[in-house]
Design a protein around this motif. Sequence first.
Motif, mmCIF file in Angstrom:
data_model
loop_
_atom_site.group_PDB
_atom_site.id
_atom_site.type_symbol
_atom_site.label_atom_id
_atom_site.label_comp_id
_atom_site.label_asym_id
_atom_site.label_seq_id
_atom_site.Cartn_x
_atom_site.Cartn_y
_atom_site.Cartn_z
ATOM 1 N N PRO A 696 0.927 -1.133 -0.022
ATOM 2 C CA PRO A 696 -0.035 0.078 -0.164
ATOM 3 C C PRO A 696 0.967 1.273 0.112
ATOM 4 O O PRO A 696 1.813 1.275 0.371
ATOM 5 C CB PRO A 696 -0.809 -0.137 1.186
ATOM 6 C CG PRO A 696 0.055 -0.979 2.248
ATOM 7 C CD PRO A 696 0.744 -2.081 1.296
ATOM 8 N N ASN A 697 0.300 2.429 -1.008
ATOM 9 C CA ASN A 697 0.963 3.624 -0.536
ATOM 10 C C ASN A 697 0.477 4.353 0.678
ATOM 11 O O ASN A 697 -0.632 4.126 0.918
ATOM 12 C CB ASN A 697 0.703 4.387 -1.602
ATOM 13 C CG ASN A 697 1.266 3.762 -3.123
ATOM 14 O OD1 ASN A 697 2.441 3.292 -2.877
ATOM 15 N ND2 ASN A 697 0.781 3.701 -4.292
ATOM 16 N N LEU A 698 1.354 4.990 1.055
ATOM 17 C CA LEU A 698 0.803 5.692 2.536
ATOM 18 C C LEU A 698 0.809 6.953 2.562
ATOM 19 O O LEU A 698 1.497 7.869 1.891
ATOM 20 C CB LEU A 698 1.975 5.243 3.665
ATOM 21 C CG LEU A 698 2.074 3.683 3.639
ATOM 22 C CD1 LEU A 698 3.407 3.535 4.715
ATOM 23 C CD2 LEU A 698 0.875 2.834 4.001
ATOM 24 N N LEU A 699 -0.100 7.789 3.442
ATOM 25 C CA LEU A 699 -0.232 9.168 3.768
ATOM 26 C C LEU A 699 -0.151 9.110 5.425
ATOM 27 O O LEU A 699 -1.114 8.500 6.052
ATOM 28 C CB LEU A 699 -1.490 9.759 3.130
ATOM 29 C CG LEU A 699 -1.830 10.955 3.731
ATOM 30 C CD1 LEU A 699 -0.885 12.115 3.339
ATOM 31 C CD2 LEU A 699 -3.211 11.388 3.582
ATOM 32 N N ALA A 700 0.816 10.037 5.801
ATOM 33 C CA ALA A 700 0.802 9.921 7.476
ATOM 34 C C ALA A 700 0.409 11.471 7.635
ATOM 35 O O ALA A 700 0.534 12.543 7.162
ATOM 36 C CB ALA A 700 2.110 9.758 7.863
ATOM 37 N N SER A 701 -0.332 11.500 8.679
ATOM 38 C CA SER A 701 -0.862 12.874 9.328
ATOM 39 C C SER A 701 -0.864 13.092 10.869
ATOM 40 O O SER A 701 -0.630 12.143 11.526
ATOM 41 C CB SER A 701 -2.318 13.235 9.214
ATOM 42 O OG SER A 701 -3.118 12.173 9.581
ATOM 43 N N ALA A 702 -0.618 14.092 11.541
ATOM 44 C CA ALA A 702 -0.490 14.217 12.956
ATOM 45 C C ALA A 702 -1.240 15.648 13.248
ATOM 46 O O ALA A 702 -1.590 16.495 12.273
ATOM 47 C CB ALA A 702 1.003 14.544 13.263
#
Length: 841
Positions: A696-702
């Motif tokens: 899977p391609n990923l997106l991270a957020s905070a």
Amino acid sequence: MIDFIRLEVEPKYIKLQQGSQRSLSFKAYVTNYSQDFYSFYLELIVPGLDPGSNIKWYSTEPQVAAKKPPGATTEFTVNIHRSPRPGYENPLDLTVRAIAIENPELFATETLNLKLEAPLKPLTLSILTPRDGLKGYPGEIIEIPVIVSNFSQDSMAVNLTFKGEEQLDKSWMIHGTEKRIPELNPGEPQSVIFECKPPEEGKALSQTYSFRIMAKANRPINPEPEVAGTLEVLPKGTVNWECDPVEQVLSGVRWNNSVNYTIKLENWSNRTQDIDFDIIERAKRPHHLSVWSVQGQEQQLFVESDQQQSHYIYTGLNFETIYPQESGLQQLKISHARSWLGIGSQLKFKLKPHLFHPDYDSPETPVFPKPETQTITLDVKPIIPFWLQLLALLLMLLLGGLWWLLRPKNHHTDPVNSVAFDGKANTVISGSSDRSIRYWQVEGNLFYPPEVITDENEKAVRVVRFLPKDNQQVAAGLETGEINLWNVTNKQRQGTLYIDESRNDRVFGLEFTKDSRYLLSAHGSGMVRVWDLAAIDSGLNLSENRQTRKRQQESGLEPLAETYDLYENNRIIGRELIFNKPFSLLTLAISEARNQPRLVFFAGQYNKLAIWENWENWQNWQEFDNNYYYDNYYDFTSYNDFLQQQTQQSATRNKLYYLPYTWENKPDNLENNLSNQYDYITSLSTHEEIDDTNLPNLLASADTEGYITLWNLDKIRQCIEQSPGRGETLNCSENMMIEQWNDGHKSQPVRTVALSQNGCYLASTGDDGRVMLWSLNPDGTRANEKGKVAAQFPGIRLNSVDIKTFDDEIRLTFDGENHHVNIKKMKIKNMANCMNERRTR
């Protein structure tokens, strides 16, 4: 049936001796022979005695009986305390009457015979003593009531004499020691009051005094009556004390680092006192306190620690047996070691006396100390005077300032806002609130002294990024809204990107596309700008003051936003996205999957996360126009061909979406709970596979609530394909979120997240001062829920982090305490599962 009651008395004959101390009693029984409930009381009638007389010569128990039913009997006890009339030897017929309260006409009577016998003593004395005894304070009037009773058959005159014993001086009797009763009638006791006023100022000691009162009649009585009693003088007064001097200074060059205080006291009370002093000090460690004994020997005081109150209590300073109107002295010695340097310190000691009577166990006493407490101070000065130390310090500061001005700066002087690796992680670029941009060469876990690219920006540097195809080129977003392009080799600014109408629109996010053609910027006003670097100048040689203007497109991304073209010399150089309901943007990230449209993710205030698709195509969304088909039907083979053409064109038109943002582990995820103006998504980072794999391609957020969220980019793209693209919130049945947690930074705001280029690691920083490293599984979930603390700076907010991974090493760069930029290299001891999966594929 006639209502009546019956009264029975026993015995029928009783005797009462005049002057006897014992009461005479008999029983009376009342039986209710009526048909109703009644309550009864008794009265005694003596022939010749006035019924209205106030003489209390008898009493009944109970005074009034409770209601009794028909047939019930009530028992009374009648007590005769004295003769109802003078004289004796003649019997009296007493009439006892029982009366119903509810019906006074319902009563019964009975007669008994009372024999009055001659008294043993014709004249008696008694002292009417209160329950707590005769007592009083010095200076107060104490009344001594004496009851004189004549039990003879004749009147007499009586003289009373008060005689004190055991230091009870007759001068205390304010109206004399003699009292006279001119006529004392038989059976009529009289009260005589002697008044005693003990003197003040400690002359009447607190103790119990004995006295006698004697009576002498005008006719012979043998023996003459007398009565003895006691009078207690209560303690009163103060113990006055003082410590001299109250303040002292320990200074100068001296071998004996101690001072003496003198404690003086005077006993102005009327009782002998023992006085103990508690000396209380708030300090980290106890000091040396001592007193001088009567024999002239120094005795150290005992010290106890009170952990709850954080102070020490010194005991052993005592004054023993101080008599009234006497005084005493004690010498208190305080010692303290002095340091050579410093500003000195002040010691404070609170003296609190406690009074005790040698023969009295309880510490409670009406005698009190005056004052209740006193605080003494000792100013301890350093051996070297403070003014001399200040002079030396000023000289050192002057030399240090000269050294500071001459030495190169190896760190920022204000908080670091952004750090970034180049492609090979050999160099780091940093931007700071001190308005400077610095360039760092990596050497192991250290940096070479940095090169200052510039420190003359008008305001703070918010974000810095390397140009992907040329690691010697960097872009810096400023607080002013400008974007400066720099060559780090020659430290020359190559140009400035801004819009005249948008000065002071702070730049919080910058990202280059992988081909280095486009630069995207996110601003505090909520605007997103796309700069076409190829259209501006392939060499990035911009003028110092490039003037730009904007023109609105005929149709925008309504209803969410509008788009504008940015022009320079009648040539499009970029594009601007303006929300109809703007929100402040803090971050952006670009997704560039192979053979798929580019996506721009941007986020900020109200926890809003938006997606802009096909933003590089200057063609906005339009509905299918069937009229166009009928007007140009000869250009199409069929209507299906028309629909196919329209669908292909719509696939390349730019579109705007909102990505729904929730907190999974909160009980209520209603939208209004996530739209507070103080809630922000602070950072975004993407990772996409270069090879065509199933990973899977990923997106991270905070965000500021302390949450880190991992998203599946592939599922987001699939959801976008199912949406018409008219500016709505994505709503797909499949969950696009992989994992979410908020325990990595103690639920404090997370400021930055960064995914490694292979997608196997995630780094994060936050307000808790920690740099966290998270290992990821091939599916994007955490391999270890707790993560690893790579570095920590307690109490320091960390604003930025970047990460690069190699075959056996992880490299991290981040800000830290004292505005430093840090580098950390970590060996990968065991090949991670994620990296194994990627290698096998």
